[in-house]
Design a protein around this motif. Structure first.
Motif, mmCIF file in Angstrom:
data_model
loop_
_atom_site.group_PDB
_atom_site.id
_atom_site.type_symbol
_atom_site.label_atom_id
_atom_site.label_comp_id
_atom_site.label_asym_id
_atom_site.label_seq_id
_atom_site.Cartn_x
_atom_site.Cartn_y
_atom_site.Cartn_z
ATOM 1 N N TYR A 1 -44.051 -54.371 34.243
ATOM 2 C CA TYR A 1 -44.409 -55.400 33.274
ATOM 3 C C TYR A 1 -43.909 -56.772 33.706
ATOM 4 C CZ TYR A 1 -45.592 -51.654 29.973
ATOM 5 O OH TYR A 1 -46.144 -50.572 29.350
ATOM 6 N N LEU A 2 -44.624 -57.795 33.273
ATOM 7 C CA LEU A 2 -44.172 -59.171 33.448
ATOM 8 C C LEU A 2 -43.116 -59.457 32.390
ATOM 9 C CD1 LEU A 2 -47.656 -60.897 33.929
ATOM 10 C CD2 LEU A 2 -46.103 -60.062 35.689
ATOM 11 N N THR A 3 -41.968 -59.948 32.805
ATOM 12 C CA THR A 3 -40.868 -60.173 31.884
ATOM 13 C C THR A 3 -40.530 -61.656 31.782
ATOM 14 O OG1 THR A 3 -39.265 -59.807 33.659
ATOM 15 C CG2 THR A 3 -39.885 -57.904 32.327
ATOM 16 N N ARG A 4 -39.935 -62.016 30.673
ATOM 17 C CA ARG A 4 -39.556 -63.410 30.437
ATOM 18 C C ARG A 4 -38.624 -63.924 31.533
ATOM 19 N NH1 ARG A 4 -38.057 -63.962 23.990
ATOM 20 N NH2 ARG A 4 -40.121 -63.413 23.166
ATOM 21 N N GLY A 5 -38.777 -65.206 31.843
ATOM 22 C CA GLY A 5 -37.910 -65.834 32.811
ATOM 23 C C GLY A 5 -38.383 -65.740 34.238
ATOM 24 N N THR A 6 -39.500 -65.047 34.477
ATOM 25 C CA THR A 6 -40.010 -64.907 35.833
ATOM 26 C C THR A 6 -41.190 -65.853 36.061
ATOM 27 O OG1 THR A 6 -41.565 -63.152 35.242
ATOM 28 C CG2 THR A 6 -39.330 -62.485 35.844
ATOM 29 N N ALA A 7 -41.465 -66.133 37.329
ATOM 30 C CA ALA A 7 -42.563 -67.046 37.672
ATOM 31 C C ALA A 7 -43.913 -66.467 37.260
ATOM 32 C CB ALA A 7 -42.545 -67.336 39.167
#
Length: 412
Positions: free
Chosen positions: A18-24
């Protein structure tokens, strides 16, 4: 920091990334989906402040002029069902990209329509093309975003739709007064095309989407029927129908109310009133975060109640109170829509794209059918009848939310 976070799944199931907060990648996806919401809703609703102009220029009634919007939303509702099936083979990202570019080009074509009926044909085609975005965007978010932050991300996407709805209405109203309505639509179409290009450049590829080769009607029918048989989901779909129907009804005919005596607003002044969509942007994001923290159904019921309060406030003869009522209604609607759309992904058991398509079907059928039906009430009894009509729909939406909460307790 890695752009993805592995989530442990049951045995024999591959781990999802999953795409998580704080990542590009998360930031790129969030901005891309914001742009998709912006482009979709600016193109879809840019004609709304022009309805009184269409009525005068083409010698049609208020209810007939609303077809410039209702046909788009009606055909969009049908297209969403097809789009969910098509995206299973074509892919979420590809379908959304094609839809955004096509819709922008059709908006530009609308500016050159020589007759009322051809204008309606183009707007209907635009609705068909736009069907590739809303349900698929919700499915992309549900599949790719870390479930722990889905409410906030869905709120950001809905905020993009609010910003697009506001921009399309405000800019079209201002451009129409100084440049006439044709250049206004041309400029809005160009802005939508630029947003579509930004979306294509930013959106990360799907990581958790399993492409299906070919087209299997039985598979799609089973998927839709499975969601209809879910005890809670049909009530969420009903909320979309009634809440959106009431919201669009107010916005469709407020223009006719406010350009007439005793208010006599100019096209620019009318367009600027739609700037209250800014409150929808904030309310959608806040609603998503409050739902994650305090409970989705409590916030959903609160949002519907706020929407009803705003509708009732527009009965005032005072222009400032009417505008305040539209602000309240807009805030409540986007709060409830943010929560309801997020609940679809949480409650659906597999094939989330199909579940999202049914939600958006209710959403846009409500917009199309109820948005035009409100014109009959306006023609017969004026604004008070329009408000009574919307309050009736919101009462049904509130009841549906209560029922959905009861049936979903075991699921959530």
């Amino acid at each position: 920091m890695s752009d993805i976070s592995p989530i442990e799944m049951p045995a024999k199931s591959p781990a999802k990334e999953y795409l998580t907060r704080g990542t590009a990648s998360y930031r790129r996806a969030s901005l891309a989906l914001f742009l998709s919401g912006f482009s979709t809703f600016s193109l879809l609703y840019c004609v709304q402040p022009l309805l009184p102009i269409f009525a005068d220029e083409f010698s049609v009634s208020p209810a007939e002029s609303s077809l410039a919007l209702s046909l788009s939303t009606g055909f969009l509702a049908v297209a969403i069902i097809c789009a969910a099936a098509v995206s299973e083979g074509l892919g979420r990202r590809s379908l959304m990209s094609i839809s955004l570019v096509g819709a922008a080009l059709l908006t530009i074509a609308t500016a050159f329509a020589p007759s009322w009926h051809l204008l309606l044909v183009i707007r209907a085609l635009e609705g068909l093309v736009l069907g590739g975005v809303p349900a698929v965007a919700m499915a992309y978010l549900a599949e790719e975003i870390d479930p722990r932050g889905l409410g906030a991300t869905m709120g950001l996407y809905v905020g993009g739709t609010a910003f697009g709805g506001m921009s399309g209405r405000v800019l079209t109203g201002i451009f129409a007064e100084y440049l006439t309505w044709r250049p206004a639509l041309l400029l809005v179409g160009a802005i939508g095309l630029a947003a579509a290009i930004g979306f294509i450049a930013l959106l990360p590829p799907s990581r958790n989407f399993d492409r299906r080769s070919g087209f299997d009607p039985k598979f799609h029918l089973r998927a839709w029927l499975g969601h209809v048989r879910n005890p809670a989901l049909p009530f969420i779909f009903a909320i979309a129908f009634f809440a959106m129907g009431s919201f669009v009804t107010i916005y469709n005919y407020a223009g006719f109310l406010l350009v007439a005596a005793p208010y006599d607003l100019t096209q620019t002044e009318l367009g600027l009133i739609f700037a209250v969509y800014l409150f929808g942007i904030g309310a959608s994001s806040i609603g998503g975060m409050l739902g994650d923290r305090f409970g989705h159904f409590a916030v959903l019921l609160t949002g519907i109640a706020i929407t009803a309060a705003g509708s009732a406030l527009t009965l005032s003869a005072s222009l400032p109170i009417i505008i305040f009522g539209i602000i309240v209604l807009t805030s409540g609607f986007f709060m409830s829509h943010s929560i309801a759309s997020g609940l679809v992904g949480k409650l659906a058991r597999g094939t989330k794209g199909h579940a999202s398509s049914l939600y958006m079907l209710g959403y846009y059928v409500g917009s199309s059918v109820m948005g035009s039906a409100g014109g009959w009430f306006f023609a017969i009894e004026g604004w008070s009848a329009v408000v009574s009509f919307t309050l009736g729909m919101l009462t049904l939406a509130f009841a549906a939310a209560c029922a959905a909460g009861i049936f979903s307790r075991r699921k959530l």
